[in-house]
Design a protein around this motif. Structure first.
Motif, mmCIF file in Angstrom:
data_model
loop_
_atom_site.group_PDB
_atom_site.id
_atom_site.type_symbol
_atom_site.label_atom_id
_atom_site.label_comp_id
_atom_site.label_asym_id
_atom_site.label_seq_id
_atom_site.Cartn_x
_atom_site.Cartn_y
_atom_site.Cartn_z
ATOM 1 N N SER A 159 0.829 -1.213 0.000
ATOM 2 C CA SER A 159 0.000 0.000 0.000
ATOM 3 C C SER A 159 0.855 1.251 0.000
ATOM 4 C CB SER A 159 -0.926 0.000 1.222
ATOM 5 O OG SER A 159 -1.862 -1.061 1.153
ATOM 6 N N ARG A 160 2.016 1.176 0.608
ATOM 7 C CA ARG A 160 2.909 2.344 0.657
ATOM 8 C C ARG A 160 3.648 2.548 -0.656
ATOM 9 N NH1 ARG A 160 6.210 5.985 2.652
ATOM 10 N NH2 ARG A 160 8.477 5.672 2.703
ATOM 11 N N HIS A 161 4.240 1.506 -1.195
ATOM 12 C CA HIS A 161 5.131 1.670 -2.344
ATOM 13 C C HIS A 161 4.486 1.318 -3.687
ATOM 14 C CE1 HIS A 161 8.723 2.668 -0.076
ATOM 15 N NE2 HIS A 161 8.381 1.734 0.805
ATOM 16 N N PHE A 162 3.377 0.595 -3.656
ATOM 17 C CA PHE A 162 2.695 0.202 -4.899
ATOM 18 C C PHE A 162 1.191 0.385 -4.712
ATOM 19 C CE2 PHE A 162 6.528 -2.282 -4.146
ATOM 20 C CZ PHE A 162 7.290 -1.951 -5.271
ATOM 21 N N ALA A 163 0.818 1.591 -4.309
ATOM 22 C CA ALA A 163 -0.555 1.876 -3.886
ATOM 23 C C ALA A 163 -1.611 1.584 -4.954
ATOM 24 C CB ALA A 163 -0.664 3.329 -3.416
#
Length: 238
Positions: A159-163
């Motif tokens: 969710s943070r890096h490949f939202a």
């Protein structure tokens, strides 16, 4: 370890199963300074370091060249360590530095899927895309293959890096299955045998429980239990 020759240490470890896990624990501790269960991941920056250290620890447990097991070239690994763990002195041999990560089609497709869906700036998105893709071919749940403590950490990572990609997993499908389903959908293909998931015989393979204890946590618990046991002697009750 005031002078941490990390890769030299890992290469020197024995190859039996117990020392493989111990190598992972010590690799993580060398990078972060504490064992995995004590990691502080409240801030995003701390969480990123935890994720990278976890993946490298998991890769070190598999034996062989660390860059290949982690999904990076030797130069990429050196750059990652220098940027995220600058206080750790790492001795990388010329042979390791020159190593390249061989990719099969499966790894390349997952990596490219992730690369197209990056949501953070800098090198870390590209490094994580390569590392996740390489580790995804290992046999366990993806969070275990990445050395993370639970599935929640994997969901936070994605969710943070490949939202944009993570947001598409609205039904909480297992992440490996979701990657491959996304690849099929992006190519206009249909992977599933039934139009409705609940009617599919493979439902549990896609949506089954992914809880459990990580290999490093399990091994550390066993070591603590062994240390707490009294020494075997003639007075040992039988």
């Amino acid at each position: 370890m005031p002078e941490t020759h990390l890769l030299t240490f890992m290469a020197a470890c024995a190859v039996d199963a117990s020392s493989d896990v111990q190598r992972g624990i010590e690799t993580y501790r060398a990078l972060i300074g504490v064992p995995p269960e004590d990691a502080d991941i409240v801030t995003d920056s701390n969480f990123d370091c935890h994720v990278l250290a976890s993946i490298l620890a998991a890769a070190s447990m598999d034996g062989g060249a660390l860059p290949e097991k982690a999904g990076l070239s030797g130069h990429e690994l050196a750059a990652l360590l220098g940027l995220y763990f600058p206080s750790v002195e790492v001795k990388i041999s010329g042979q390791l530095l020159a190593s390249k990560c061989d990719e099969n089609d499966e790894i390349s497709m997952v990596r490219d899927l992730l690369l197209k869906q990056r949501s953070t700036e800098g090198h870390i998105g590209a490094w994580l895309a390569a590392m996740i893709a390489r580790r995804s071919i290992e046999p366990d749940h993806l969070w275990e293959d990445l050395g993370l403590r639970n599935r929640g950490e994997l969901s936070r990572l994605l969710s943070r890096h490949f939202a944009p990609l993570a947001a598409r997993n609205i039904n909480n499908m297992r992440w490996k299955r979701f990657f491959y389903r996304s690849l099929c959908e992006d190519e206009g293909l249909v992977m599933c045998t039934t139009p409705v998931c609940t009617q599919c015989n493979d439902f549990n393979l896609c949506f089954g429980e992914e809880s459990g204890e990580s290999r490093m946590a399990e091994r550390r618990r066993d070591l603590l239990l062994q240390a707490a046991r009294p020494e075997v002697s003639g007075d040992w009750p039988i």
